[in-house]
Design a protein around this motif. Sequence first.
Motif, short mmCIF file in Angstrom:
data_model
loop_
_atom_site.label_atom_id
_atom_site.label_comp_id
_atom_site.label_asym_id
_atom_site.label_seq_id
_atom_site.Cartn_x
_atom_site.Cartn_y
_atom_site.Cartn_z
N ASP A 158 0.75 -1.15 0.35
CA ASP A 158 -0.06 0.17 0.04
C ASP A 158 0.90 1.33 -0.31
O ASP A 158 0.96 2.38 -0.28
CB ASP A 158 -0.85 0.26 1.04
CG ASP A 158 -1.77 -1.09 0.71
OD1 ASP A 158 -2.34 -1.14 -0.12
OD2 ASP A 158 -3.26 -0.98 1.50
N PHE A 205 1.63 3.28 -2.81
CA PHE A 205 0.96 3.97 -4.22
C PHE A 205 0.80 5.58 -3.85
O PHE A 205 0.80 6.46 -4.25
CB PHE A 205 -0.11 3.34 -3.76
CG PHE A 205 -0.96 2.35 -4.75
CD1 PHE A 205 -1.25 2.42 -5.91
CD2 PHE A 205 -0.23 1.24 -3.63
CE1 PHE A 205 -1.27 1.69 -6.99
CE2 PHE A 205 -0.60 -0.12 -4.88
CZ PHE A 205 -1.23 0.49 -6.25
N VAL A 260 4.85 9.26 -6.19
CA VAL A 260 3.28 9.48 -7.52
C VAL A 260 4.89 9.75 -8.84
O VAL A 260 4.44 10.40 -9.52
CB VAL A 260 3.50 10.97 -7.43
CG1 VAL A 260 2.34 10.54 -6.43
CG2 VAL A 260 3.99 11.65 -7.29
N ASN A 298 9.40 1.18 -8.19
CA ASN A 298 8.33 0.38 -9.47
C ASN A 298 8.16 -0.63 -9.48
O ASN A 298 7.59 -1.34 -9.27
CB ASN A 298 8.88 1.65 -11.03
CG ASN A 298 7.49 1.52 -12.03
OD1 ASN A 298 6.75 1.23 -11.42
ND2 ASN A 298 8.49 0.61 -12.73
N LYS A 340 7.00 -2.60 -7.41
CA LYS A 340 5.60 -2.72 -7.58
C LYS A 340 5.20 -3.85 -8.38
O LYS A 340 4.21 -5.00 -8.05
CB LYS A 340 4.76 -1.32 -7.93
CG LYS A 340 3.68 -1.36 -7.65
CD LYS A 340 3.13 -0.12 -8.28
CE LYS A 340 1.90 0.64 -8.51
NZ LYS A 340 2.51 1.96 -8.52
#
Lengths: 431, 467
Positions: A14, A17, A20, A47, A50
């Motif tokens: 979480d 996120f 940005v 990234n 993720k």
Amino acid sequence: MTNLKEIQEKVNYDKLFDCVQCGYCLPACPTYETMERETHSPRGRINLVKMVAEGKAEVEDLRNPIEKCLGCMACMTVCPTNVEYNLIFEGAKEVIEDHDVKPAALKKTEDFIFNSLFPSSNWMGSIGNAAWIYQKSGLQKAAQTTHLTALALHAGRFERVMPDLPSPIERILRKRRVLPDYKLRTTVAFFTGCVMDAMFFKTNQNTVELLRLSGAEVLMPKGQTCCGALHSHAGKAESARELAMRNIEAFDLEDVDYIVNNAGGCGAKMTEYPQLFEENTTWHERAKEFAAKVRDISEVLVELDGLTFTQPVQRLVTYQPSCHLTNIRRICDEPRMLLHAVPGILVKELERPDFCCGSAGIYNLVNYDESMKILDLKMMDVKERKTNTIITTNPGCLLQMKLGIERHGLEGEIEAVHLVDLLMEAGPSAK
Amino acid sequence: MNSWMKKLLQVLPEKQILTDLADRYSYSFDASFGEYLPEAVVQVKNNHEVAAVLRVANVYKVPVYPRGSGTCLSGGPLPVKGGIVMDMSQWPEKIEMQPEDLIVKVSPSARTSEINKAAEAYGLMYAPDPSSAHVATIGGNLAENSGGPRGLKYGVTKDYVIGLEVVTPEGKIIKTGGQTIKNVTGYDLTKLMVGCEGTLGVITEATLKLISKPPATQTILVSFSEVRTAGKAISKTLTSGILPAKMEFLDQACIRAVENFQPAGLPIEAEAVIIIELDGHPESLKVEKELIKGIMKQIGAVDIIIPKTVEEAAGIWHARKQVSPAIAKIKPTKVSEDATVPRSRIPDMLDRLNEIKRKYNVEVVVFGHAGDGNLHPNILCDKRDQEEMLRVERAVAELFQAAIDLGGTLSGEHGIGTMKAPFMESELGAAGVDMMKRIKNSWDPNHILNTGKIFSEQGQRLVLRHD
């Protein structure tokens, strides 16, 4: 197929996120600069974490970018959206450790470091039980006999810059409680640290003396151990947790106002102890109370404001802050205030003080070449200041700067000194 | 290995071609929406390398996506059709000052703030100041024709470019413009390149104009009890003979978000504030400051704060900078728009935004460079919530329409990219877009350069939802 849910939990999915992808971290990242690609930038790494957590890439794809991250956390200080990269980074390290994708040579090096140099299980309590240091001249040999080519190749360089060690007698005779001469203003506990205590024993003694002169009663609880930062940064969360619990047990919080340390990296890790434990558990609560009392020596000396310096120091000084003191603890002013309080001294700031020196825990051992590229950039900056002293606030940085001085043939011209030792040189006395 | 990749290996050093999955994913995004995996990333370091890569791509019809630091808010560098990402950021930085001519020659990789820093050493200034100037490359700024707060007085990137070196999609190296201020030789290809979003050519060198740096600045913070009054105050100021360097607008939601995030002493009761920066000679600033005070009082401002020290002024601008991170705390996803209207229509635009907010039940905050009509309405949402994102898509579409209805434009400074492409026709008309397409076709007959941008495909619509 790896269990994505487990990975997501470990890397704090979480929190990914919060990024940005604005790229404001790029100019702050040393490895983006030296390795010249987004893959080795903070937002690139976030990234990739993720992508792995979403099953679009494998853990193996993540290994190199995460391994090459210094963990200096300079990105956190410049991040406009306060991404908690430290949690993401350590989570990713843990995932890599769990998935056993580290190459054999690295595993061997890490095993050697964690089991022989920083024996997490035997590194118990008694301060001064720094067996490995007594074998310092054997570091290279030990590495050779365990066939750690990479480490053995460079160990000699590190040995050359290691300081002379005190006799074991000095350690044994160390007092566990000291009192100020005059008015008692506070009671603090001193966290000795493992590397600091083993290699920079004198600096530790000086730290205690500065506290004492400032009006502090200083306790040195037995049973304290390594802070666990190195373990945590290597993805060995379980060992880190174990060490944290031992330290939390060792300090009786009711007795002291602060837990003082003189190693930026240790201080940062200890304030992060709560993150090692699940929320709403007793250990989490205890870790929070512990963390709230952790202070760097510079903070406490500035707060107590109990010293005057009587001895002018004829040095031209530049200051290399500890990354974790700056980026995790966000302590920037206090060490500088102390520097400027020393009579006779001339301070020249580095052009980029917040650029990591490349020491980064054991980074310089396991990623020697990358570390040296970063160190060379740092030394260029140092040389341009034309000073004769580099002040640091962490043992890893101190060793690395000594290594940099040697590497650039500046022995005899420039000296690396811990802030505390500089202050002792300046003839501190109680106000 | 496919055949174009083999060709690339013949024209570029191997270490400048990245094909690992980790590397490719690291160039799959920018600061906007979406993630597109390229087949390769090439790191070019001189104009011949650019030309060589483009020639290969043109023969094999592989799309090429030039990229600077990837700070784009409209998807400029996204490799939407795969292919090759051309990373220009590792090109050795060149900033060659010619102070007597008031110009500077730069490599595409030079960071915008570094150019300004080099100019300041000579008492000069490179005026465009996008908020990402310390990260973004000039190449990206040129491609997107970036703006910034100082645009009000000093204009935007295109107003400072007098010459370019460009590599065409067919791999030819050409020069446009020159190094003189006046130059009417032939078509103005320089201006065509600036803001073409990398769809017509790759800029490999730029000659930029510099101006003298104003000796002093004065900040003024004005608060209003009505948003419309704040809007009116902007036109009123600008028609009174004063041209501030910056006039920034913050609505109440922004003010409160900043104060919750990192208290800066902004007036939380105000419906809106305007932050003004005057620049010029200290003596004229004294006069202009009093004039502004008079105007603001007359129009009904609630409070006028004039910082007494440099630090106080810096504090106000720091608060302005905190808007972006502060509003990100309201909800994690920020859809940042930059629709721009004629200055007199700002109050109407603010009304329309309010309607949109209610109609689609979305969180909208408004700030931006109001002095030049360039508002930044930001919709705050959570991209993991599909239902909410659908409402956001509709709200954004209506927001674009509102700007066009009021005589404004889809984008003041961020660019069209992919997200705004479907709305091009409603602003420019079919014939207008067609003329642009003809230019694209003649420059890039094989459609290899930044393909998939600016022009929408049949049936393309705004999509903010991803699985």
